[in-house]
Design a protein around this motif. Structure first.
Motif, PDB file in Angstrom:
ATOM      1  N   GLY A 233      27.378  75.064   6.671  1.00  0.00           N
ATOM      2  CA  GLY A 233      26.761  75.295   7.956  1.00  0.00           C
ATOM      3  C   GLY A 233      25.448  74.563   8.141  1.00  0.00           C
ATOM      4  N   LEU A 234      24.811  74.160   7.034  1.00  0.00           N
ATOM      5  CA  LEU A 234      23.489  73.540   7.093  1.00  0.00           C
ATOM      6  C   LEU A 234      23.555  72.027   7.262  1.00  0.00           C
ATOM      7  CD1 LEU A 234      20.383  74.083   6.727  1.00  0.00           C
ATOM      8  CD2 LEU A 234      20.744  73.566   4.299  1.00  0.00           C
ATOM      9  N   VAL A 235      24.543  71.392   6.626  1.00  0.00           N
ATOM     10  CA  VAL A 235      24.612  69.934   6.567  1.00  0.00           C
ATOM     11  C   VAL A 235      25.783  69.440   7.415  1.00  0.00           C
ATOM     12  CG1 VAL A 235      24.967  67.981   5.007  1.00  0.00           C
ATOM     13  CG2 VAL A 235      23.571  69.909   4.274  1.00  0.00           C
TER      14      VAL A 235
ATOM     15  N   GLY B 232      14.084  79.362   9.570  1.00  0.00           N
ATOM     16  CA  GLY B 232      15.148  79.273  10.559  1.00  0.00           C
ATOM     17  C   GLY B 232      15.960  80.556  10.624  1.00  0.00           C
ATOM     18  N   THR B 233      16.871  80.591  11.550  1.00  0.00           N
ATOM     19  CA  THR B 233      17.737  81.757  11.726  1.00  0.00           C
ATOM     20  C   THR B 233      19.154  81.406  11.339  1.00  0.00           C
ATOM     21  OG1 THR B 233      18.147  81.165  14.041  1.00  0.00           O
ATOM     22  CG2 THR B 233      16.315  82.687  13.588  1.00  0.00           C
ATOM     23  N   GLU B 234      19.814  82.352  10.746  1.00  0.00           N
ATOM     24  CA  GLU B 234      21.213  82.177  10.347  1.00  0.00           C
ATOM     25  C   GLU B 234      22.049  83.215  11.080  1.00  0.00           C
ATOM     26  OE1 GLU B 234      24.030  82.511   6.336  1.00  0.00           O
ATOM     27  OE2 GLU B 234      21.847  82.763   6.194  1.00  0.00           O
TER      28      GLU B 234
ATOM     29  N   GLU C 211      29.565  64.749   7.674  1.00  0.00           N
ATOM     30  CA  GLU C 211      29.469  63.403   7.107  1.00  0.00           C
ATOM     31  C   GLU C 211      28.443  63.313   5.981  1.00  0.00           C
ATOM     32  OE1 GLU C 211      26.861  63.532  10.855  1.00  0.00           O
ATOM     33  OE2 GLU C 211      28.849  64.233  10.218  1.00  0.00           O
ATOM     34  N   ASP C 212      27.595  64.342   5.828  1.00  0.00           N
ATOM     35  CA  ASP C 212      26.577  64.328   4.772  1.00  0.00           C
ATOM     36  C   ASP C 212      26.906  65.256   3.603  1.00  0.00           C
ATOM     37  OD1 ASP C 212      24.982  62.505   6.099  1.00  0.00           O
ATOM     38  OD2 ASP C 212      23.858  64.044   7.175  1.00  0.00           O
ATOM     39  N   LEU C 213      28.048  65.938   3.656  1.00  0.00           N
ATOM     40  CA  LEU C 213      28.382  66.895   2.608  1.00  0.00           C
ATOM     41  C   LEU C 213      28.507  66.226   1.240  1.00  0.00           C
ATOM     42  CD1 LEU C 213      30.957  69.397   4.162  1.00  0.00           C
ATOM     43  CD2 LEU C 213      28.717  69.929   3.187  1.00  0.00           C
ATOM     44  N   LEU C 214      29.108  65.055   1.187  1.00  0.00           N
ATOM     45  CA  LEU C 214      29.289  64.395  -0.110  1.00  0.00           C
ATOM     46  C   LEU C 214      27.945  63.983  -0.697  1.00  0.00           C
ATOM     47  CD1 LEU C 214      31.033  63.313  -2.334  1.00  0.00           C
ATOM     48  CD2 LEU C 214      31.435  61.243  -0.995  1.00  0.00           C
ATOM     49  N   VAL C 215      27.035  63.489   0.144  1.00  0.00           N
ATOM     50  CA  VAL C 215      25.702  63.138  -0.348  1.00  0.00           C
ATOM     51  C   VAL C 215      25.012  64.379  -0.915  1.00  0.00           C
ATOM     52  CG1 VAL C 215      23.426  62.267   0.294  1.00  0.00           C
ATOM     53  CG2 VAL C 215      25.475  61.205   1.237  1.00  0.00           C
ATOM     54  N   ALA C 216      25.108  65.506  -0.187  1.00  0.00           N
ATOM     55  CA  ALA C 216      24.477  66.743  -0.651  1.00  0.00           C
ATOM     56  C   ALA C 216      25.089  67.220  -1.962  1.00  0.00           C
ATOM     57  CB  ALA C 216      24.619  67.819   0.426  1.00  0.00           C
ATOM     58  N   ASN C 217      26.421  67.242  -2.036  1.00  0.00           N
ATOM     59  CA  ASN C 217      27.081  67.672  -3.275  1.00  0.00           C
ATOM     60  C   ASN C 217      26.788  66.715  -4.420  1.00  0.00           C
ATOM     61  OD1 ASN C 217      28.490  70.129  -2.636  1.00  0.00           O
ATOM     62  ND2 ASN C 217      29.852  68.941  -1.334  1.00  0.00           N
TER      63      ASN C 217
ATOM     64  N   SER D  47      26.409  79.878  -1.501  1.00  0.00           N
ATOM     65  CA  SER D  47      25.700  78.619  -1.282  1.00  0.00           C
ATOM     66  C   SER D  47      26.633  77.543  -0.743  1.00  0.00           C
ATOM     67  CB  SER D  47      25.048  78.141  -2.582  1.00  0.00           C
ATOM     68  OG  SER D  47      26.020  77.840  -3.573  1.00  0.00           O
ATOM     69  N   GLY D  48      27.905  77.551  -1.161  1.00  0.00           N
ATOM     70  CA  GLY D  48      28.855  76.594  -0.606  1.00  0.00           C
ATOM     71  C   GLY D  48      29.055  76.798   0.882  1.00  0.00           C
ATOM     72  N   ALA D  49      29.214  78.069   1.290  1.00  0.00           N
ATOM     73  CA  ALA D  49      29.369  78.372   2.715  1.00  0.00           C
ATOM     74  C   ALA D  49      28.088  78.034   3.481  1.00  0.00           C
ATOM     75  CB  ALA D  49      29.729  79.847   2.891  1.00  0.00           C
TER      76      ALA D  49
END
Length: 414
Positions: free
Chosen positions: A130-132, A191-193, A135-141, A124-126
């Motif tokens: 790739g998803l966010v 979506g596709t990964e 600049e938005d990683l801290l908001v997501a975490n 999930s971290g990886a």
């Protein structure tokens, strides 16, 4: 960078899956020890083994999963880990209904769940990276962290009430269903990964098992953060059983007081995680992480001075509130920093190495502090852990030694 920032529909489904599984885990809190005691009539040694063996063996089994997951699509792995946890947990009430439940089965299920937990978190971290956008990683975490603490506040009391009315199997079933719902939420992301490209040999090599540790230990800033996190988490978790013995035994706290003392302060985790993006935007990532890391080490020593009655209850809640608030601030900043400074082709192995090391350290320290408490008493063992925690800020990096990973920057340019 605010907590209200919109991160898109796909993140919304990812977060929803995390919410439902977190609340399921909160509901199941303490269910396995209760089943061991109330259903299987296990003694203290077996109950302690249930907590330590599941975590330690699960960490060991998870070691080869890091390289395996690294070069596979992450969302299918996450769905598979949810389904494994669902099936493993459902086997417990099924065996109970058939009159075949055993302590050995509880151990096996604990190992399976612990292993799947590590693989899921690494994948999930990886996937999040790739998803966010960066600049938005801290908001997501921060949202994940706030969800964890909210589930910790709400889940155990509701789970305790459900166990009291319907028995300990109830919350195990609820947690199993939560993983099934999480898997459905992950499938709804759509979506596709792209399948990660694998450089070099097509087959897994033995040396890749240690790649996560090699990367962390070679990184000037991740290395001290790694050792700091392992020691701090190990010392804090090692004292939890001792606090239960001290508070419910010699100090005479009622079970509801014990639950209140540790559930209510978890509101601090919600506060800290909500403040993280704003404080980082104002003071910078490293300064916030260092300050929160120092402050969280100052609180636990206060637990050695707890006394009976209301003053003791208030002291525990104040200490726990301060500790949890600092952890709620530190954890999402550390998680974001770790993702920012790890190239995409090493994220899973790095996170797996981190989780495996943390789980093994917690299991080992729990055993050592149990022995220390047997020799000196729980209060003395708690005090020793608190004093050692005061020294852990020495492991924190004093300054920002490393920019974003140069290979990651180069990849983004090409």
């Amino acid at each position: 960078m605010t907590g209200r920032r919109a991160l898109g529909r796909q993140f919304g489904w990812l977060w929803a899956a995390f919410v439902v599984s977190s609340y399921g885990t909160g509901l199941r809190f303490g269910a396995f020890p209760m089943i061991a005691v109330l259903v299987l009539h296990s003694g203290p040694t077996q109950v302690a083994a249930l907590a330590a063996v599941g975590r330690a063996v699960g960490a060991l089994v998870a070691v080869p999963l890091g390289p395996w997951v690294e070069f596979r699509r992450k969302r299918p792995v996450m769905v598979a880990m949810d389904l494994i946890r669902c099936a493993a947990l459902l086997s417990v009430p099924a065996a109970f209904a058939l009159g075949r439940l055993s302590f050995a089965q509880l151990l096996v299920v604990s190992v399976a769940v612990a292993t799947a937990d590590i693989a899921f978190r690494a994948a999930s971290g990886a996937y999040l990276k790739g998803l966010v956008p960066p600049e938005d990683l801290l908001v997501a975490n921060g949202r994940f962290e706030s969800t964890t603490w909210t589930a910790t506040v709400v889940g155990p009391p509701l789970g305790g009430a459900a166990i009291g009315m319907f028995g300990p199997m109830t919350t195990v079933v609820a947690d199993a269903v939560s993983y099934l719902l999480s898997a459905l939420g992950l499938r709804a992301i759509g979506g596709t990964e792209p399948r990660p490209a694998r450089a070099g040999a097509a087959r897994l090599r033995a040396g890749e098992l240690l790649e996560g540790w090699r990367y962390v230990l070679a990184h000037a800033t991740l290395r001290p953060l790694f050792f700091n996190a392992i020691v701090v988490n190990g010392l804090i978790m090692a004292t939890e059983p001792l606090l239960a013995v001290l508070l419910l035994g010699p100090l005479g706290f009622a079970p509801w007081q014990y639950g209140l003392a540790f559930a209510a302060p978890c509101v601090g985790g919600l506060i800290g995680s909500r403040l993280a993006p704003r404080l980082v935007a104002r003071f910078g990532q490293h300064k916030v992480m260092f300050s929160a890391g120092v402050l969280r080490a100052c609180w636990p020593v206060g637990l050695a001075f707890v006394r009976p009655g209301v003053p003791g209850l208030v002291l525990i809640m104040v200490v726990q509130f301060g500790l949890v608030t600092c952890c709620g601030l530190f954890n999402p900043v550390l998680a974001t920093y770790r993702l920012d400074h790890t190239p995409s082709d090493r994220v899973v192995r790095t996170l797996t190495a981190w989780s495996v090391s943390s789980g093994a350290a917690i299991a080992a320290m729990t055993a050592v502090w149990g022995l220390l408490a047997a020799l000196t008493g729980p209060r003395t063992a708690i005090a020793v852990a608190g004093v050692l925690l005061l020294a852990t800020p020495l492991l924190l990096p004093r300054r920002e030694n490393a920019p974003l990973d140069t290979r990651e920057q180069a990849a983004s340019v090409t």
